[in-house]
Scaffold this active site. Structure first.
Site, short mmCIF file in Angstrom:
data_model
loop_
_atom_site.label_atom_id
_atom_site.label_comp_id
_atom_site.label_asym_id
_atom_site.label_seq_id
_atom_site.Cartn_x
_atom_site.Cartn_y
_atom_site.Cartn_z
CG ASP A 97 -1.89 -1.12 1.26
OD1 ASP A 97 -2.49 -1.37 0.21
OD2 ASP A 97 -2.04 -1.76 2.31
CG ASP A 154 -5.35 -1.14 5.73
OD1 ASP A 154 -6.23 -1.45 4.90
OD2 ASP A 154 -4.80 -0.04 5.74
CG ASP A 183 -7.15 -4.80 2.00
OD1 ASP A 183 -7.58 -4.58 0.85
OD2 ASP A 183 -6.69 -3.92 2.73
CG ASP A 237 20.80 -34.04 18.90
OD1 ASP A 237 20.57 -34.20 17.70
OD2 ASP A 237 20.37 -34.80 19.78
#
Length: 843
Positions: free
Chosen positions: A324, A588, A592, A686
């Site tokens: 945006d 937002d 949307d 590990d």
């Protein structure tokens, strides 16, 4: 909400208007408990221990410990049981660290609510709501508790979560003591926890919270429903299962062969258990759990919330970033800059009163705005009006009678005000839309002036009014006859860090596409300031005329999409994906949500975003800033790169262990690796795979590489083959070292020599997988790697020279020249791998 409603004469007789006091809320919270359902996703240490104890590796360890007892070797049995405890402790630490990171993410993503307490509005965690709280609801909010609407100009709620009906229902205001009503009813004042406000706003008094709400009573614990595992997890689990089946099959064959050859079935079973332990890729689940969780926790510290961990693997392959303009590229700090009235432009200067004509235009723009809207444009108009000497004027006793909200077809808001005798409709919206409502003669000058102001980077809205109207009000506000009052232009400056963020994206091969509802000229002006490539903009009307294929072709090379309505974002996402792009989309609003869900990575705004958008998205920008999203892209690339290194290291490290567990019995040599030695090696592998690689700094050219292909696996066939060949190279050298040592040294000294070579080669493999070059790996500081290397060498020294431990491992200290041979084996292995990498034989 109707601002006149706040000034009604009965305000003083409504004690609920000031909400609860902080003390009242605290007492009720202590009495009723938090407004939350039980969280079944949290895992305490008993659950973690129970899951770890059921892993095949631990079951094999316990089985090996029990096998040593009938062999008359209680020390080996006790050692293995001690190692079981130690490895369970390491698992608790790693899983606990992951769980703490996930809990931090849960706390950050916990819903919040706007509540009136002590007479003022404030944002509080939804879990802190209590009975009697006055909650403000707005479009896009998820209702935090069961409540009675006491004030609303019109609200639609989606209650399909509770009713299964997908059609939103209209709500009306009612008295605070309204009788209870079931979900799904229209024209009732009740709203329910977990449902969504899809249109309108209102004030509601909380009546039931937590388990006492309708959602709590039916036991719908949504938090316990997790998303399906990502592609990476699925592929890796499939690979781990195949390796486990292969290892168990080979181990069973080895037990049968040794038992038949020697007749000692217990020793054969021990060798088979050791082989199974060497093949099982127990580290893969650790990598898949630790890396995304800790990576998401690191992102959260940088104001980026990862709602779904599977999005981490997609971030690194993002190729198009749809953003945006307002609030993401710009500061979302609107200020009225210019007014256009009667064919003349008037600059707005702070402290300088406006002339009557522009002043009336500004007042009309305010009357066409919602009084409590968080929209920065409407807030800027209210502030500009209040800064005028007499403020925004309004006919005494006037109240809003009807509101027509924004729609995809009509990007404008129309509000009708009436004092009971006369009424006026005030419209505000896109210049093209408002001009189309007015007389033909008014259109051309207004549109020309709007284009001029848009080219200066201003956000332009037109304002019109219709007088002499009377009820009944039409269903379509276009039926009224409007007169154009003028234009209002607002400035929203570009954020200062945007050009650098856009430049970083372009260097990384990520295309930035601005998607905005603004005028094309305004959008192109901001795009030039941001450093986006110049070119023509694709507009909403263009998109409406194109099918998916033609739109995908039209979007090639475009940097700006303007006059886009929210519903068209979905078409943009699908068109980009049609051409193979991996799309991240910001949004937002309620509308949307489909685009955010369809995008490969949906990104919601944390400050101005709605609950609907945040729940549809994988990421939430807590500060609404593009640089934070670029940081997330960088972090996604780093996490995936380190996961890939870790997976390759694990695959390579298991090869020499497997070969040395299998080869000596087949060749008639003394068995080199028993379960205690395998446990020792697991203590190195590990922490190395999870801690060292997770802590590995990013490579210098990380953001100079193009996005990786969307379907690329973290451990694809070429990478797996290369890792296995590296491990095989190490296995050949170590086996040669062991074979030669057996011809010159006693069995225990030869075993110690070969084991030292195995440990050193394992560290060499670890170093080789950290960076593309050996010297680069040495120059890159990684404190965890140094700690693991020091710990491994210290344990190796204890296993060789500490008599009780050496006796347990069946080792004896070898002469120093033979230890030098072990070092030389690791050096030759590392040098060979570096030479192969330099010649590009291995990736």
């Amino acid at each position: 909400m109707d601002e006149a409603a706040l000034d009604r004469p009965d305000a003083a007789t409504a004690p609920w208007r000031d909400g609860l006091s902080a003390d009242q809320a605290a007492r009720r919270l202590a009495a009723d408990g938090p407004n939350a359902l039980p969280d079944r996703t949290r895992r305490g240490w008993p659950v973690i221990l129970g899951e770890a104890a059921r892993e095949p590796m631990f079951l094999l360890l316990v089985g090996a410990a029990l096998l040593y007892l009938p062999l008359g070797e209680p020390r080996e049995s006790a050692f293995l049981l001690l190692m079981v405890v130690l490895m369970l402790g390491m698992t608790l630490y790693q899983e606990g660290r992951t769980e703490r990171a996930l809990q931090a993410l849960r706390d950050l993503s916990a819903p919040v609510a706007t509540v009136v307490r002590d007479g003022r509005r404030q944002r509080v965690p939804a879990a802190a709501l209590v009975r009697g709280d006055l909650v403000a609801l707005a479009e896009g909010d998820r209702v935090p508790a069961d409540a009675v609407l006491v004030e609303t100009p019109g609200l639609l709620a989606d209650e399909s979560l509770l009713t299964g009906e997908s059609v939103p229902v209209a709500k009306r205001a009612g008295p605070p003591d309204a009788p209870p009503a079931p979900p799904g009813g229209a024209d009732l004042p009740w709203v329910f926890a977990g449902t969504l406000v899809v249109q309108g706003d209102g004030l509601a008094l909380v009546a039931a919270t937590g388990a006492h709400s309708e959602l709590g009573r039916i036991g719908a614990a949504l938090g316990a429903i997790g998303p399906p595992p990502g592609r990476l997890q699925h592929e890796t689990h499939v690979l781990a299962r195949r390796l486990a089946v292969l290892g168990l099959t080979v181990s069973a064959l080895l037990v049968l062969l040794l038992g038949w050859r020697t007749g000692n079935w217990l020793q054969a079973l021990l060798a088979g258990v050791a082989l199974s332990m060497s093949v099982l890729p127990a580290e893969f689940p650790v990598i898949l759990t630790v890396f995304p969780a800790i990576g998401a926790w690191r992102l959260a510290r940088n104001r980026v919330l990862t709602r779904r961990l599977a999005a981490i693997e997609v971030l690194g392959s993002t190729s198009v970033l749809c953003v945006d303009k307002t609030g993401t590229l710009t500061e979302n700090r609107m200020a009225l800059a210019r007014l256009w009235h009667d064919g003349a432009a008037h600059d707005v200067v702070a402290g300088v009163p406006l002339a009557p004509g522009p002043r009336a235009l500004l007042d009309a723009a305010v009357r066409a705005s919602r009084p409590h809207s968080p929209d920065p444009i409407e807030e800027a108009l209210r502030q500009a009006a209040s800064a005028q000497p007499a403020g925004a004027e309004r006919a005494r006793g006037s109240a809003m009678a009807r509101e027509y909200g924004l729609t995809a077809e009509r990007p404008a808001i129309v509000r009708i005000w009436s004092d009971g005798q006369t009424a006026v409709a005030v419209a505000k919206g896109a210049p093209e839309t408002i001009a189309a409502l007015c007389a033909d003669a008014e259109r051309a000058p207004a549109l020309a002036a709007a284009a001029d102001m848009a080219r200066a980077g201003l956000r332009v809205l037109a304002v019109a009014e219709a007088r002499g109207i009377a009820p009944p009000w039409p269903d379509d506000p276009a039926a009224l006859r409007y007169r154009l009052l003028g234009l209002v232009a607002l400035a929203d400056p570009l954020r200062p860090d945007i050009p650098d963020a856009v430049a970083e994206c372009r260097r990384a091969g990520v295309r930035v596409l601005m998607v905005t509802g603004d005028h094309p000229e305004t959008a192109c002006a901001i795009a030039r300031q941001a450093g986006l490539p110049a070119g023509t903009a694709v507009t909403g009307p263009d998109i409406a005329r194109l099918d998916g294929k033609r739109l995908a072709e039209r979007l090639e090379g475009v940097s700006v999409c303007a006059r886009i309505v929210p519903g068209q974002k979905l078409a943009i996402v699908r068109a980009l994906q049609r051409h193979g792009a991996v799309v991240a989309m910001t949004g937002d609003g309620v509308n949307d949500a489909p685009a955010l869900r369809a995008a490969d990575v949906g990104v919601a705004m944390g400050l101005r975003g709605t609950d609907v958008a945040r729940e549809a998205a994988e990421l939430t920008l807590l500060d609404d800033r593009l640089p934070s999203l670029v940081l997330a892209l960088r972090a996604g690339r780093r996490i995936f790169s380190n996961m890939r290194k870790s997976m390759r290291y694990v695959a390579a490290a298991h090869v020499p262990i497997t070969v040395l567990a299998l080869l000596p019995p087949l060749l008639g040599w003394p068995v080199l690796l028993y379960p205690p030695q395998i446990v020792f090696l697991e203590l190195v592998i590990d922490p190395a795979c999870s801690l060292a690689f997770e802590n590995e700094p990013e490579e210098p050219d990380l953001m100079l590489r193009p996005p990786r292909p969307a379907g690329e696996s973290v451990l694809d066939a070429p990478a797996l083959l290369a890792a296995l060949l590296r491990g095989l190279w190490a296995a050949v050298l170590i086996a040669a070292c062991y074979g030669w040592a057996l011809t010159r040294l006693p069995e225990r000294q030869a075993a110690a020599t070969a084991f030292a070579a195995l440990i050193l080669c394992n560290l060499g493999l670890l170093l080789n997988h950290r960076r593309r070059g050996f010297l680069a790996a040495l120059r890159t500081v990684n404190g965890v790697f140094l700690a693991i290397a020091a710990g491994a060498l210290g344990l190796l020294a204890a296993a060789v020279w500490f008599a009780p431990l050496a006796d347990l491992f069946r080792f004896a200290p070898p002469p120093m020249p033979w230890l030098a041979l072990a070092v030389l084996t690791a050096v030759v292995m590392t040098g060979g791998l570096q030479a192969a990498r330099t010649s590009r034989r291995f990736p």
